[in-house]
Every structure is written in structure tokens, then in C-alpha cells.
Design a protein around this motif. Structure first.
Motif, short mmCIF file in Angstrom:
data_model
loop_
_atom_site.label_atom_id
_atom_site.label_comp_id
_atom_site.label_asym_id
_atom_site.label_seq_id
_atom_site.Cartn_x
_atom_site.Cartn_y
_atom_site.Cartn_z
N THR A 105 0.81 -1.22 0.00
CA THR A 105 0.00 0.00 0.00
C THR A 105 0.85 1.27 0.00
O THR A 105 0.76 2.08 -0.93
CB THR A 105 -0.94 0.01 1.22
N LEU A 106 1.69 1.46 0.99
CA LEU A 106 2.46 2.70 1.10
C LEU A 106 3.69 2.70 0.20
O LEU A 106 4.03 3.72 -0.41
CB LEU A 106 2.91 2.90 2.55
N GLY A 172 -13.18 -5.09 11.73
CA GLY A 172 -13.69 -6.43 11.93
C GLY A 172 -14.01 -7.11 10.60
O GLY A 172 -14.37 -6.44 9.61
N LEU A 173 -13.88 -8.42 10.58
CA LEU A 173 -14.15 -9.19 9.37
C LEU A 173 -14.98 -10.41 9.77
O LEU A 173 -14.55 -11.20 10.62
CB LEU A 173 -12.83 -9.62 8.74
N ARG A 245 -6.70 -1.72 8.54
CA ARG A 245 -7.32 -1.21 7.32
C ARG A 245 -6.37 -1.33 6.12
O ARG A 245 -6.80 -1.62 5.01
CB ARG A 245 -7.72 0.26 7.52
N LEU A 246 -5.07 -1.09 6.36
CA LEU A 246 -4.11 -1.21 5.26
C LEU A 246 -4.13 -2.60 4.64
O LEU A 246 -3.98 -2.75 3.44
CB LEU A 246 -2.68 -0.91 5.76
N ALA A 247 -4.29 -3.62 5.48
CA ALA A 247 -4.29 -4.99 4.96
C ALA A 247 -5.48 -5.24 4.06
O ALA A 247 -5.41 -6.06 3.14
CB ALA A 247 -4.30 -5.98 6.13
N VAL A 265 -9.46 0.45 17.94
CA VAL A 265 -8.07 0.09 18.19
C VAL A 265 -7.27 0.49 16.95
O VAL A 265 -7.64 0.16 15.82
CB VAL A 265 -7.91 -1.43 18.45
N GLU A 266 -6.18 1.22 17.16
CA GLU A 266 -5.34 1.67 16.06
C GLU A 266 -3.90 1.23 16.28
O GLU A 266 -3.44 1.11 17.41
CB GLU A 266 -5.37 3.20 15.95
#
Length: 296
Positions: A105-106, A172-173, A245-247, A265-266
Motif C-alpha cells: 500500500t504505502l 472487523g471481518l 485497514r491497510l491490509a 483500536v489503532e
């Protein structure tokens, strides 16, 4: 100590045959040439020139030094040009280590922008999760480590230059047919009785801590460092998960639905380097591009 400027004077005297001619070639005065030759002979500890009439003749030591002077001066010129190229970002090398979701991503946008701005700068990329990536930085095996942490562990990176990039919230997934698949937000306690699929060791520890703070211990049926595998297991109905979120940005969650999990949670995403490396132009330029990529 023999200095490069003294070698240049010796070579000029050897080529022209006199102090005055050497001075004209070098654009200085004859006394300056004479003074520098005296300094060179003092450093060498032996005479280098013998005056014969109006000309100068090299001694055996002088001849030896002139033979080596050309190679030494050529090497210094090449070194100066290479250093100037690195300092001016016409050349340079950066060894980057990143965790997988950062790599997908980055990193691509940052490296593409770096190449466009400084095509002579070469970047190598390998993947490693923290803390291994941080160990590689401290051991000299990379120049920049893209890493993350949950919370702010005191003193963990005090010896490093820390470039904060972004805060990455856990999402969450759940399987598509799950009872909470359509919910806008889910308290993590509502997933207490579910089987869990956990990610990397650091993420796994964080999951257990968050769940225990909510009053339960998660039953982890599967654990894998591979985020697509986590998504696949959730999509197959084998459990629930929380992922950064990046994943999820680079993987389509087929068969699974994302839900906002509370409490929030971050993880903090940062670029790390050593203080001395932070002053290297190619490293500094790469850090800047990573910051810009994170802001997009």
C-alpha cells in the motif's frame, strides 16, 4: 601526512621541470610551490627533488611517489564525483524493509515518486514484521524500516529517528452470512463466542489484550501471518477476525464483510532510521516520499 594538494604540485613539477613552470600551470606563485614541496618532503621524510641548473630532477623516492600520485589523484577525483552524485541525489542506494501490508500500500507509490524525482537512486525492498525489521535496522542490514506498534511503548525506539506516517484502525471481518454482517458497528464483546482467526504475532497479542479488556479470551482456531489467508478463512465461514485497514486496501475480501469494531483500536505506522542515516540525502528523500504516500 601526505596531502592531495602536495601530490598535485609534485606531479606538476615533474611534468614541467621547474617550480616556476609548475606555478604557472597550477595558477599560483613560485614561493607557494616551493613551500608545498618542502611540506611534502617533510611528510615523506626524504628528499624528493634535486635541483640541476634551472631544472628539477626527481630522486628515486620522488619517482616512486609520482608513479603512485596519478592513481591516488584519479581515485580521489572519482570519489569526489561519486560523493557529489550521492549528495545531489544523482545516485545513491536505500535498503528498505517493510511489513507486508505496508509493502502493498504505502511503498509502491512512495518508490514510484522517488524514482520519478531521482531516477539515479536505487531502492531494494525486503519484507519483515517488527520487531525483526527494527533489529535489522539496528544491525545495519537496512537503512529504513517501515514498522508499526500498538500504543506507545516507552523507550522502544528512543535510539532511532521516528517518522510518524499514519494511524491504521483495526477493522472487523465476518463471513457474509454472519448475524452481524450488516451491522454498522459491532462491540467486540459481541464476538466473544466466535472462533477467531489471528494474524501476525504482534497483532495476535494485541487481539488477546483487547478481548481480555472486554471481558473474554478469544478462542483462536487459526493463526497465520498471511492476510489473504485470514480473509479466505473468514470467507469460508471458519471464524471472525480483525485486520488493519491497510491490509484490506489491497485484498478484496471475497466471501467476507467488514464491520466497524468498537472500542476503536489503532496501530501507529512509522518509518524508522538511524540518526546518522537520516542525514543521507537518498534516505531523507525516501522518508519524505513515504510521508507523502501515507498522506494520500
Amino acid at each position: 601526512m601526505i596531502e592531495a594538494r602536495h601530490l598535485r604540485v609534485l606531479r606538476a613539477v615533474s611534468t614541467t621541470g621547474s617550480f616556476s613552470a609548475a606555478a604557472r600551470e597550477l595558477g599560483c606563485t613560485q614561493p607557494a610551490v616551493s613551500q608545498q614541496m618542502k611540506a611534502l618532503e617533510s611528510s615523506a621524510g626524504t628528499p624528493l627533488l634535486i635541483r640541476t641548473g634551472r631544472e628539477m630532477r626527481l630522486t628515486q623516492a620522488g619517482e616512486a611517489l609520482v608513479r603512485h600520485a596519478s592513481g591516488i589523484l584519479a581515485g580521489l577525483t572519482a570519489a569526489e564525483e561519486e560523493i557529489a552524485a550521492i549528495a545531489g541525489l544523482r545516485a545513491g542506494r536505500v535498503r528498505l524493509v517493510s511489513f507486508p501490508s505496508g509493502s502493498s500500500t504505502l511503498v509502491p507509490g512512495a518508490l514510484a515518486a522517488l524514482r520519478a524525482a531521482h531516477p539515479g537512486t536505487q531502492v531494494s525492498l525486503v519484507e519483515a514484521e517488527p520487531p525483526r525489521s527494527v533489529e535489522m535496522l539496528r544491525d545495519g542490514d537496512c537503512d529504513i524500516a517501515l514498522a508499526f506498534r500498538y500504543g506507545t511503548a516507552g523507550g522502544e525506539w528512543d535510539d532511532l529517528v521516528v517518522r510518524p506516517l499514519l494511524k491504521d484502525r483495526l477493522i472487523g471481518l465476518v463471513p457474509e452470512g454472519h448475524r452481524l454482517a450488516g451491522a454498522d458497528a459491532v462491540d467486540i464483546g459481541e464476538l466473544a463466542d466466535e472462533p477467531w482467526i489471528a494474524g501476525c504475532p504482534r497483532c495476535r497479542r494485541q487481539l488477546v489484550e483487547v478481548c481480555e479488556e472486554s471481558g473474554f479470551t478469544p478462542r483462536i482456531d487459526f493463526a497465520t501471518d498471511d492476510y489473504p489467508a485470514v480473509i479466505g478463512l473468514v470467507g469460508a465461514g471458519l471464524g471472525v477476525a480483525v485486520l488493519p485497514r491497510l491490509a484490506l486496501e489491497s485484498v478484496r475480501p471475497k466471501g467476507a464483510r467488514t464491520v466497524t469494531v468498537e472500542p476503536a483500536v489503532e496501530r501507529e505506522i512509522v518509518a524508522l532510521t538511524l540518526p546518522d542515516l537520516a542525514r543521507v540525502p537518498a534516505v531523507a528523500a525516501t522518508l519524505d516520499q513515504l510521508s507523502r504516500a501515507a498522506a494520500r
